[in-house]
Scaffold this active site. Sequence first.
Site, PDB file in Angstrom:
ATOM      1  N   TYR A  56       0.823  -1.216   0.000  1.00 39.97           N
ATOM      2  CA  TYR A  56       0.000   0.000   0.000  1.00 39.97           C
ATOM      3  C   TYR A  56       0.853   1.261   0.000  1.00 39.97           C
ATOM      4  O   TYR A  56       0.450   2.298  -0.542  1.00 39.97           O
ATOM      5  CB  TYR A  56      -1.021  -0.038   1.156  1.00 39.97           C
ATOM      6  N   ASN A  90     -12.750   2.162  -5.889  1.00 46.44           N
ATOM      7  CA  ASN A  90     -11.377   2.654  -5.963  1.00 46.44           C
ATOM      8  C   ASN A  90     -10.921   3.202  -4.618  1.00 46.44           C
ATOM      9  O   ASN A  90     -11.741   3.728  -3.850  1.00 46.44           O
ATOM     10  CB  ASN A  90     -11.264   3.761  -7.031  1.00 46.44           C
ATOM     11  N   ASP A  92      -8.326   5.315  -4.595  1.00 41.31           N
ATOM     12  CA  ASP A  92      -7.667   6.607  -4.858  1.00 41.31           C
ATOM     13  C   ASP A  92      -8.646   7.733  -4.506  1.00 41.31           C
ATOM     14  O   ASP A  92      -9.816   7.479  -4.227  1.00 41.31           O
ATOM     15  CB  ASP A  92      -7.228   6.702  -6.340  1.00 41.31           C
ATOM     16  N   HIS A 107     -14.314   0.071  -0.610  1.00 40.09           N
ATOM     17  CA  HIS A 107     -13.152  -0.770  -0.292  1.00 40.09           C
ATOM     18  C   HIS A 107     -12.063  -0.002   0.431  1.00 40.09           C
ATOM     19  O   HIS A 107     -10.939  -0.483   0.532  1.00 40.09           O
ATOM     20  CB  HIS A 107     -12.598  -1.389  -1.588  1.00 40.09           C
ATOM     21  N   GLY A 181     -16.222   1.496 -15.560  1.00 38.18           N
ATOM     22  CA  GLY A 181     -14.845   1.050 -15.338  1.00 38.18           C
ATOM     23  C   GLY A 181     -14.667  -0.031 -14.309  1.00 38.18           C
ATOM     24  O   GLY A 181     -13.692  -0.032 -13.562  1.00 38.18           O
ATOM     25  N   SER A 183     -14.981  -4.437 -13.686  1.00 39.21           N
ATOM     26  CA  SER A 183     -15.215  -5.760 -14.301  1.00 39.21           C
ATOM     27  C   SER A 183     -16.367  -6.482 -13.608  1.00 39.21           C
ATOM     28  O   SER A 183     -16.734  -7.596 -13.979  1.00 39.21           O
ATOM     29  CB  SER A 183     -13.933  -6.598 -14.182  1.00 39.21           C
TER      30      SER A 183
HETATM   31  N1  APR Z   1     -12.194   3.238 -19.353  1.00 44.35           N
HETATM   32  C1  APR Z   1     -13.214   2.495 -18.843  1.00 44.35           C
HETATM   33  N2  APR Z   1     -13.077   1.224 -18.422  1.00 44.35           N
HETATM   34  C2  APR Z   1     -11.849   0.671 -18.545  1.00 44.35           C
HETATM   35  C3  APR Z   1     -10.741   1.371 -19.065  1.00 44.35           C
HETATM   36  C4  APR Z   1     -10.953   2.721 -19.483  1.00 44.35           C
HETATM   37  N3  APR Z   1      -9.964   3.462 -20.000  1.00 44.35           N
HETATM   38  N4  APR Z   1      -9.662   0.533 -19.034  1.00 44.35           N
HETATM   39  C5  APR Z   1     -10.102  -0.633 -18.499  1.00 44.35           C
HETATM   40  N5  APR Z   1     -11.412  -0.553 -18.217  1.00 44.35           N
HETATM   41  C6  APR Z   1     -12.293  -1.561 -17.609  1.00 44.35           C
HETATM   42  C7  APR Z   1     -11.912  -2.995 -17.883  1.00 44.35           C
HETATM   43  O1  APR Z   1     -12.505  -3.437 -19.112  1.00 44.35           O
HETATM   44  C8  APR Z   1     -12.533  -3.695 -16.675  1.00 44.35           C
HETATM   45  O2  APR Z   1     -13.890  -4.027 -16.917  1.00 44.35           O
HETATM   46  O3  APR Z   1     -12.195  -1.392 -16.219  1.00 44.35           O
HETATM   47  C9  APR Z   1     -12.459  -2.642 -15.571  1.00 44.35           C
HETATM   48  C10 APR Z   1     -11.362  -2.898 -14.563  1.00 44.35           C
HETATM   49  O4  APR Z   1     -11.692  -4.073 -13.872  1.00 44.35           O
HETATM   50  P1  APR Z   1     -10.776  -4.515 -12.646  1.00 44.35           P
HETATM   51  O5  APR Z   1      -9.344  -4.364 -13.011  1.00 44.35           O
HETATM   52  O6  APR Z   1     -11.292  -5.835 -12.169  1.00 44.35           O
HETATM   53  O7  APR Z   1     -11.062  -3.406 -11.519  1.00 44.35           O
HETATM   54  P2  APR Z   1     -12.321  -3.303 -10.579  1.00 44.35           P
HETATM   55  O8  APR Z   1     -13.546  -3.836 -11.260  1.00 44.35           O
HETATM   56  O9  APR Z   1     -12.362  -1.925 -10.064  1.00 44.35           O
HETATM   57  O10 APR Z   1     -11.925  -4.303  -9.363  1.00 44.35           O
HETATM   58  C11 APR Z   1     -12.856  -4.396  -8.299  1.00 44.35           C
HETATM   59  O11 APR Z   1     -11.354  -5.848  -7.101  1.00 44.35           O
HETATM   60  O12 APR Z   1      -9.249  -6.353  -6.404  1.00 44.35           O
HETATM   61  C12 APR Z   1     -10.427  -5.808  -6.014  1.00 44.35           C
HETATM   62  O13 APR Z   1     -10.699  -4.226  -4.330  1.00 44.35           O
HETATM   63  C13 APR Z   1     -10.239  -4.376  -5.638  1.00 44.35           C
HETATM   64  O14 APR Z   1     -11.777  -2.556  -5.943  1.00 44.35           O
HETATM   65  C14 APR Z   1     -11.128  -3.627  -6.612  1.00 44.35           C
HETATM   66  C15 APR Z   1     -12.134  -4.680  -7.025  1.00 44.35           C
END
Ligand code: APR
Length: 236
Positions: A56, A90, A92, A107, A181, A183
Amino acid sequence: MAYRKRIAVLSGAGVSAESGLLTYRDNGGLWDNYNPMDVASDKAWKQNPGLVLDFYNTQREKLQGIRPNDAHRLLASLEERFNVDIVTQNVDNLHERAGSTRVLHLHGEVTKIRPENSCNEADGFSENLVVDCGYSKVVLGDLAPNGAQYRPHIVFFGEPVPKIERAIDIFSAADIVLIVGTSLSVYPAAGLYRYACPKAPIYIIDPADIPVHDSRIIHIREKATTGMAAFLEMVQ
Ligand code: APR
């Protein structure tokens, strides 16, 4: 003042991608370089707190020189026309720095630390125990006034999500849902949109395929900055 529709936003790492922060699960993402169970889980904190603190510290340092992007700013501008609550996964602080005034960190927040023995209170943590450490490093031996080791103010894998009830209330009251943004691979965050009333449209901004299928979904297959510009044209 005329009634302003409620928009519930769920944001994920993709909204900060164009600011230069890595997402977790895209190629080359954070979880390609680290095993989350080694650096972001309650077990890891018990077994190897120094490694967790280092992870972190690195994420916190990456925030320096990083600025909100147009997606954050367009999300903040929604507040001119709507009642907006952002529930973000997020850690951030880019939503706040772009001007959003109601941001709920499901989170946790990487810029904050708290005593590791801080009690779980009604809203999850006694916020007065949480310290905004900005961008400084935290190491073993950095103790809170109550003598406990400081830990990241992050919800580790395996820990409860204290603010989930508040997040459910936000989505239950929404006229419009916007998911940007993420998954949608981590629960309970990924299930929040299901609490919205059946009439609420669900906009999803993501350049990739989305794992959910619901007749209410409008998938704006764009990255966050261009997708948000399109959303602002569409939403009313
Ligand atoms: N604009 C929009 N979406 C985007 C971009 C972009 N420029 N680049 C990538 N993505 C999308 C990807 O297609 C994906 O669906 O953002 C998503 C990122 O997914 P993850 O990396 O899984 O992130 P997130 O969904 O925030 O993860 C959720 O998982 O590990 C834990 O606590 C952590 O908060 C996090 C949680």
